[in-house]
Design an enzyme around this catalytic site. Structure first.
Site, PDB file in Angstrom:
ATOM      1  N   GLY A 181     -57.415  34.242  30.785  1.00  0.00           N
ATOM      2  CA  GLY A 181     -56.107  34.300  31.424  1.00  0.00           C
ATOM      3  C   GLY A 181     -55.906  33.140  32.373  1.00  0.00           C
ATOM      4  N   SER A 182     -55.102  33.380  33.395  1.00  0.00           N
ATOM      5  CA  SER A 182     -54.726  32.302  34.308  1.00  0.00           C
ATOM      6  C   SER A 182     -55.802  32.037  35.353  1.00  0.00           C
ATOM      7  CB  SER A 182     -53.415  32.644  35.025  1.00  0.00           C
ATOM      8  OG  SER A 182     -53.634  33.649  36.001  1.00  0.00           O
ATOM      9  N   THR A 185     -55.369  34.372  38.462  1.00  0.00           N
ATOM     10  CA  THR A 185     -55.954  35.704  38.302  1.00  0.00           C
ATOM     11  C   THR A 185     -57.472  35.636  38.373  1.00  0.00           C
ATOM     12  OG1 THR A 185     -54.082  36.345  36.901  1.00  0.00           O
ATOM     13  CG2 THR A 185     -56.042  37.738  36.802  1.00  0.00           C
ATOM     14  N   ALA A 186     -58.052  34.568  37.820  1.00  0.00           N
ATOM     15  CA  ALA A 186     -59.508  34.394  37.860  1.00  0.00           C
ATOM     16  C   ALA A 186     -60.017  34.268  39.289  1.00  0.00           C
ATOM     17  CB  ALA A 186     -59.909  33.170  37.049  1.00  0.00           C
ATOM     18  N   GLU A 203     -62.428  32.264  30.878  1.00  0.00           N
ATOM     19  CA  GLU A 203     -61.787  31.296  29.975  1.00  0.00           C
ATOM     20  C   GLU A 203     -60.347  31.167  30.429  1.00  0.00           C
ATOM     21  OE1 GLU A 203     -59.695  29.492  27.743  1.00  0.00           O
ATOM     22  OE2 GLU A 203     -59.680  31.199  26.374  1.00  0.00           O
ATOM     23  N   CYS A 237     -54.325  28.519  24.521  1.00  0.00           N
ATOM     24  CA  CYS A 237     -54.903  27.748  25.629  1.00  0.00           C
ATOM     25  C   CYS A 237     -55.322  26.352  25.192  1.00  0.00           C
ATOM     26  CB  CYS A 237     -56.075  28.486  26.246  1.00  0.00           C
ATOM     27  SG  CYS A 237     -57.409  28.843  25.071  1.00  0.00           S
TER      28      CYS A 237
END
Length: 437
Positions: A181-182, A185-186, A203, A237
């Site tokens: 994800g983004s 958020t990570a 990732e 991505c």
């Protein structure tokens, strides 16, 4: 899962059973803009049930032999392949992607992944060494961290990141987190999991460059770069969003690239002749369109697509989240369109002069996931690939994957790698055992 009239109502899958939830979220069909499904809005309670089910299943599953686990993974692959068309239709409807993409890439790839790891699990070896001076033998074991397929081994909990996601990340009995994800958020996941010292595989985003030298074969380069820019509406991505073209061929490249992009048909994802479906949500569509507006406000020129060409849709799709393939030129390297991940059908084309210059410019973003180099000079290909700050570099091709090799990004594009050896190491704990004889 259940059906309420024509509306699909999903349920969580916990402990081998479908479990209803007390509250639900509307899910929209991106190609029509209509609610087609209701998804559980899970929270701590549902996550707790799933974790308990997984813990209960872990001793039995982790004690199964590699052969037994391999047979289960192969059976899963067979089941997915048997219902491939049904899975493809569901994926297309849920995500807005073309039925062709789901049918020929997404679902077959899922089948291939299961079969690959079903084979891979049979061939891992451990380390062993002997210390004759002290009469000891050392060897390593790898013990599973996560769980696999009988009841409780796989649990599916739907919900938002702020509720279900956060409950999962913060749960003390979840030792490993794999997230796609983004970057934003990570960062939140990293903060929340830090007190528990959890192992993370992240990732994340990309701002992937394609570098086209003046000796590139444009008959291969142009259609492939159009595909790498706009496949799955640019919502991959690994999609190309910055194209650096050597000045001597810049004008010819742009002319042919725009002409090829304009050939792409946008519309109903269920139409097998369509090249591009709908973006994932109304909010995301507006976000992507706003990037184009920002670029224009900065003085860039839109060569085709958003705001330039008209998009003709069938009546049923006019409320859907569609956008034309968009090509932007005369854009500065510091522009948001050149620095931030757009994750949509937008790509920027700029000129460069020298090899050293383009390497510096390609690396001048916070991301480092993937890059593509187009040249017939073998020495140059190796030099440039070595210097690019990217976890993956394709030369004269795009999206060719070997699951034996590592997959993942540098810088803000992630932490960790996936692949046969890397996944095996991530999802197991290594233990060294010493025996004196």
């Amino acid at each position: 899962m259940a059906h309420s009239k024509a509306l699909l109502v999903l349920e969580n899958f916990i402990g081998g059973k479908f479990v209803p939830c007390s509250s639900y979220i509307d899910s929209y069909n991106p190609s029509t803009g209509d609610v087609y499904c209701r998804v559980p809005d899970s929270g701590k309670e549902e996550v707790e049930l799933a974790v308990k089910a997984a813990k209960a299943a872990f001793p039995m599953w982790s004690s199964k032999s590699p052969l037994e686990r391999s047979q289960i993974l192969n059976k899963l692959a067979d089941l997915i392949e048997h219902d491939l068309e049904e899975f493809a239709q569901a994926e297309s409807k849920d995500q807005g992607k073309t039925i062709t993409f789901a049918r020929t890439i997404d679902i077959p790839r899922a089948v291939y992944n299961f079969r690959f790891f079903a084979s891979s699990v049979l061939h891992h070896t451990t380390e062993c060494s002997e210390m004759t001076t002290v009469g000891c033998v050392h060897y390593t074991l790898r013990t599973p961290v996560g769980v696999g397929i009988p009841p409780g081994v796989v649990n599916v909990v739907f919900g938002t990141g702020s509720k279900a996601g956060e409950a999962l990340v913060c749960h003390p009995d979840v030792p490993v987190i794999s997230f796609t994800g983004s970057t934003l958020t990570a960062q939140r996941i990293t903060e929340k999991s830090a007190p528990h010292c959890k192992r993370l595989s992240l990732e994340l985003g990309g701002k992937n460059p394609a570098i086209v030298f003046d000796d590139a074969d444009l008959t291969q380069c142009i259609p492939t770069t159009v595909r790498s820019s706009f496949a799955n509406q640019g919502e991959i991505c690994l999609c190309t969003s910055r194209i650096f073209v050597q000045r001597g061929i810049y004008d010819e490249f742009v002319k042919r690239f725009v002409a090829e992009a304009k050939k792409w048909k946008v519309g109903n994802p269920s139409d097998p002749t369509v090249n591009m479906g709908a973006l994932i949500s109304k909010e995301h569509l507006e976000k992507v369109k706003n990037y184009v507006k920002k670029a224009q406000a900065e003085g860039a020129r839109v060569l085709c697509g958003e705001g330039v060409d008209s998009l003709v849709l069938l009546a049923d799709n006019r409320k859907g989240y569609f956008m034309l393939p968009t090509v932007i030129a005369e854009v500065k390297d510091e522009s948001k369109c050149m620095q931030e991940e757009i994750f949509g059908p937008v790509t920027c084309v700029v000129a460069f002069d020298t090899e050293e210059e383009v390497i510096e410019r390609a690396n001048c973003v916070k991301y480092g996931l993937a890059a593509t180099v187009w040249s017939s000079n073998v020495g140059r290909v190796h030099r440039v690939a070595r210097k690019l700050q990217s976890g993956l570099v394709w030369t004269n091709c795009w999206l060719v994957r070997d699951l034996n090799l590592p997959f993942g990004g540098m810088k803000a594009s992630g932490i960790g790698r996936e692949g046969a050896k890397d996944s095996y190491e991530f999802f197991t704990e290594v233990k060294t055992i010493t025996i004196k004889h």
